[in-house]
Enzyme design. Structure first.
Site, PDB file in Angstrom:
ATOM      1  N   ARG A  16      71.889  57.801  -8.607  1.00 44.77           N
ATOM      2  CA  ARG A  16      70.252  58.175  -8.884  1.00 44.77           C
ATOM      3  C   ARG A  16      69.540  57.007  -8.886  1.00 44.77           C
ATOM      4  NH1 ARG A  16      66.372  55.555 -11.312  1.00 44.77           N
ATOM      5  NH2 ARG A  16      67.063  55.274 -13.122  1.00 44.77           N
ATOM      6  N   ASP A  17      69.909  56.027  -9.408  1.00 48.66           N
ATOM      7  CA  ASP A  17      68.492  55.022  -8.799  1.00 48.66           C
ATOM      8  C   ASP A  17      68.620  54.544  -7.064  1.00 48.66           C
ATOM      9  OD1 ASP A  17      66.909  52.645  -9.152  1.00 48.66           O
ATOM     10  OD2 ASP A  17      67.987  51.698 -10.509  1.00 48.66           O
ATOM     11  N   HIS A 210      68.152  44.617 -11.060  1.00 50.71           N
ATOM     12  CA  HIS A 210      67.833  44.727  -9.503  1.00 50.71           C
ATOM     13  C   HIS A 210      68.238  42.737  -9.238  1.00 50.71           C
ATOM     14  CE1 HIS A 210      66.818  48.765  -9.224  1.00 50.71           C
ATOM     15  NE2 HIS A 210      66.818  48.655 -10.509  1.00 50.71           N
ATOM     16  N   CYS A 241      63.366  50.994  -6.796  1.00 48.49           N
ATOM     17  CA  CYS A 241      62.139  52.024  -7.286  1.00 48.49           C
ATOM     18  C   CYS A 241      61.205  52.596  -6.618  1.00 48.49           C
ATOM     19  CB  CYS A 241      61.623  52.385  -8.609  1.00 48.49           C
ATOM     20  SG  CYS A 241      60.693  53.012  -9.511  1.00 48.49           S
ATOM     21  N   ASN A 250      70.202  47.906  -6.968  1.00 52.09           N
ATOM     22  CA  ASN A 250      70.778  47.420  -8.565  1.00 52.09           C
ATOM     23  C   ASN A 250      71.937  45.909  -8.166  1.00 52.09           C
ATOM     24  OD1 ASN A 250      70.168  50.259  -9.047  1.00 52.09           O
ATOM     25  ND2 ASN A 250      69.575  49.527 -10.910  1.00 52.09           N
TER      26      ASN A 250
END
Ligand code: HMG
Ligand code: MG
Length: 299
Positions: A16-17, A210, A241, A250
């Site tokens: 996801r991220d 991150h 992001c 991350n």
């Protein structure tokens, strides 16, 4: 006195991220294979996608297809990000059992990221929480910019603590603290965590760092020393992001696991398999893994 935990829960956020920030098209089948490979690693929480506006994050517009494609392993949770009621309805249609709502400790970031003030976002989450509770869906909460904001700079720890408490009061079972742009350093991370833990029990707080400035492992170590036991990380150090310019990946799950293994802290995750999953997605993205361990290619 150091108060290291004996076990840590890893929340794997790469699919996801990590992928939300990729510009080139990634096939749904690749995402599904990544998640299935992650499921085979012993991870218990794997964020799979987001039911956000496809105009805001086109890369994750196939969230429904991802959920339809993955093999959900027993005992593994596959949360999705949900920003509003529309996202919740989409998530429920494909049988999502856990979601995450997300807001920030910075007004400007929140406007840029979800087009709402902090208080508007919390109001917007209420009907989402109601639907979740009716459907028996667990809800995690995220606070972004806990150690600094790309637009506002310094963020007061009191604001972070207040927003985290509001998410807990709303009904989130856990609150993840995001150093969205990786500006934190270990002492700042400790001061922030100490303040937030006065509002939300430490065992319900996740650390979502991150690694933009190479501080993430040091920050995690500093928080582990205080007894933190939930870490968000991304296979192969994927991430960023789209609404925080310059936010890189991350902290890499491989590097976190290596550190935790060296500290005799249990995670239940198979590092060899995770390295393989990291190699798979890095090859699919046509780049070297961003994890240090992935770069040397062995333990
Ligand atoms: P908005 O434009 O204010 O929303 O966006 P709206 O309600 O006015 O709707 C505008 C259009 O979007 C409408 O379509 C809606 O139907 C549609 P139109 O009528 O124009 O054709 N829409 C949706 N479509 C599908 N699913 C939905 C949805 N909602 C609206 N759920 C909104 C507000 C919140 C939707 C938008 O700002 C958004 O989706 N933002 C998400 C941004 C995002 O995903 N950012 C990255 C995740 S956060 C992060 O990475 C940080 C984290 O990792 C922690 C950390 O590191 O700190 C979690
Ligand atoms: Mg993040």
């Amino acid at each position: 006195m150091a108060n290291f935990p004996s076990k840590v829960k890893i929340v794997e956020v790469g699919a996801r991220d990590g992928l939300q920030n990729e510009h080139a098209r990634i096939w749904t089948a690749t995402k599904v294979e990544l998640i299935d490979r992650l499921s085979a690693c012993g991870l218990k929480v794997i964020e799979a996608s987001s039911f956000v506006s496809p105009k805001w994050v086109p890369q994750l517009s196939d969230a429904e297809d991802v959920y339809a494609g993955i093999k959900r392993a027993p005992g593994v949770s596959y949360p999705a990000l949900v920003p509003n009621i529309q996202g919740m309805q989409r998530a429920l249609k494909v049988g999502v059992e856990e979601i995450a709502v997300f807001t920030a400790a910075s007004e400007t970031f929140n406007q840029r990221n979800i087009n709402a003030s902090i208080s508007e976002s919390i109001e917007r989450f209420q009907p989402v929480m109601d639907l979740a509770s009716e459907a028996g869906v667990r809800v995690r909460g995220y606070v972004s910019c806990v150690l600094g904001c790309p637009y506002e700079g310094k963020v007061p720890v009191d604001t972070v603590a207040t927003v985290a408490r509001e998410l807990l009061q709303l009904g989130c079972y856990e609150v993840s603290l995001g150093d969205t742009i990786g500006v934190g350093t270990p002492r700042a991370a400790q001061i922030m965590l100490e303040r937030v833990a006065r509002e939300v029990p430490l065992d319900q707080l996740g650390l979502h760092f991150h690694d933009t400035r190479g501080q993430a492992l040091a920050n995690l170590y500093a928080c582990l020393e205080m007894g933190a036991q939930i870490i968000d990380s991304a296979v192969a150090g994927l991430g960023g992001c789209p609404y925080a310019n310059g936010a890189t990946g991350n902290v890499a799950t491989e590097d976190v696991l290596y550190m935790l293994q060296g500290m005799d802290i249990e995670t239940g995750v198979d590092l060899e398999r995770l390295l393989e999953a990291g190699r798979f997605i890095s090859a699919a993205l046509n780049r070297a893994p961003a994890s240090k361990l992935g770069r040397i290619g062995k333990l």
